[in-house]
Enzyme design. Sequence first.
Site, short mmCIF file in Angstrom:
data_model
loop_
_atom_site.label_atom_id
_atom_site.label_comp_id
_atom_site.label_asym_id
_atom_site.label_seq_id
_atom_site.Cartn_x
_atom_site.Cartn_y
_atom_site.Cartn_z
N LYS A 254 0.85 -1.20 0.00
CA LYS A 254 0.00 0.00 0.00
C LYS A 254 0.88 1.24 0.00
O LYS A 254 2.04 1.21 0.43
CB LYS A 254 -0.93 0.00 1.22
CG LYS A 254 -0.25 0.01 2.59
CD LYS A 254 0.17 1.39 3.09
CE LYS A 254 0.94 1.31 4.40
NZ LYS A 254 1.51 2.64 4.79
N PRO B 132 9.46 -5.10 0.06
CA PRO B 132 10.55 -4.89 1.01
C PRO B 132 10.04 -4.78 2.44
O PRO B 132 8.93 -4.28 2.69
CB PRO B 132 11.18 -3.56 0.55
CG PRO B 132 10.77 -3.41 -0.86
CD PRO B 132 9.43 -4.06 -0.99
N ALA C 207 10.09 -3.49 6.43
CA ALA C 207 10.35 -2.23 7.15
C ALA C 207 10.50 -1.06 6.18
O ALA C 207 11.41 -0.25 6.28
CB ALA C 207 11.59 -2.35 8.04
N ALA C 208 9.54 -0.99 5.23
CA ALA C 208 9.65 -0.02 4.14
C ALA C 208 8.57 1.05 4.17
O ALA C 208 8.62 2.00 3.40
CB ALA C 208 9.59 -0.76 2.80
N GLY C 209 7.54 0.90 5.02
CA GLY C 209 6.41 1.82 4.98
C GLY C 209 5.39 1.46 3.93
O GLY C 209 4.50 2.25 3.60
N LEU C 210 5.50 0.23 3.38
CA LEU C 210 4.59 -0.23 2.32
C LEU C 210 3.57 -1.23 2.82
O LEU C 210 2.79 -1.78 2.02
CB LEU C 210 5.41 -0.85 1.18
CG LEU C 210 6.35 0.11 0.45
CD1 LEU C 210 7.26 -0.66 -0.52
CD2 LEU C 210 5.58 1.19 -0.30
N GLY D 46 3.99 -6.50 5.92
CA GLY D 46 3.58 -7.42 6.99
C GLY D 46 2.08 -7.36 7.24
O GLY D 46 1.43 -8.40 7.41
N SER D 47 1.53 -6.16 7.24
CA SER D 47 0.08 -5.99 7.45
C SER D 47 -0.71 -6.63 6.33
O SER D 47 -1.75 -7.26 6.56
CB SER D 47 -0.27 -4.50 7.55
OG SER D 47 0.34 -3.90 8.67
N SER D 48 -0.22 -6.49 5.10
CA SER D 48 -0.92 -7.08 3.97
C SER D 48 -0.83 -8.61 4.01
O SER D 48 -1.79 -9.31 3.67
CB SER D 48 -0.35 -6.56 2.65
OG SER D 48 -1.19 -6.91 1.57
N ASP E 34 -2.47 -1.17 10.35
CA ASP E 34 -2.74 -1.13 8.91
C ASP E 34 -3.50 -2.36 8.41
O ASP E 34 -3.92 -2.39 7.25
CB ASP E 34 -1.44 -1.01 8.12
CG ASP E 34 -0.88 0.41 8.12
OD1 ASP E 34 -1.66 1.36 8.35
OD2 ASP E 34 0.33 0.57 7.87
#
Length: 282
Positions: free
Chosen positions: A10, A93, A95-98, A101-103, A135
């Site tokens: 995201k 990636p 720990a990227a802010g994307l 893990g949440s997805s 998230d």
Amino acid sequence: MEEIEKAPAKINLCLNVLNKRADGYHDMEMIMTPIDLNDRLTFSLLDREIRVDSKSSSMPLNEKNIVYKTADLLRKKYGVKKGVSIYIDKAIPIAAGLGGGSSDAAATLRALNRLWNLDLSLDELSETGEEIGADVPFCVYNQTAYVTGKGENVLPIRPFPFAWVIIAKPPKGISSWTVFKDLNISALPVYPIDKLRSAVEDNDFNECVKHTGNALESEAIKQNPLTGELKDKMLEFGAETALMSGTGPTVYGLTQNYNKANRIVNGLKGFCKDVFLVRTIN
């Protein structure tokens, strides 16, 4: 019996921080959208055990893994007697802010809902996801949404207009808690999220890019100056907007022109190894 589920990354199109809550989280208002950069998870029934496997060496494969925690929580919450084997093909990636893990956690909820015949609605899966991470509720719905609270209130809206998304991740990650730790909320910018939401609903890309913004950028750039450099380079190379996603350090740029997107990608490769060209999900 097997289930396969995509877990899209995201990006935050707009992120405002409103206040700090009594529980230590922050109330925020955000517009987020999924993009076509996906982890791929494969689920197979087991008698009792929960097993997680992957070729990726950058995450634990035991009970500390967010996918394991998600499966275990869902099983306990609904009294499931079966187990599951989960294979994670990692592309997002870490720990990227994307939201990788949440997805992955959200994909686990959706897939196990089918595999274990739970017949839960997306709203019910989202409520369970809230117990896992801020998230996860957004990722459960897997579509453009206006999100408030710490992330638990998700209102799906019209899909973001088609765009090419250039992703650049600096080698050094940022932990979310370090960005929020000493945050001076009164000093943060507030971006016009209502104007962005209206532009999304009107399917007007040119208007959308005028109103993007991430209030956490300046704090994250202090910790990782390359984030700021990548943003400046994306704009210099012609992106219609460039922004840090989430708590960073990843920066993304948007354009509807494929040739321009390719030029931006090629220009960034001298500054950053992890550069991707994907698209919004409509």
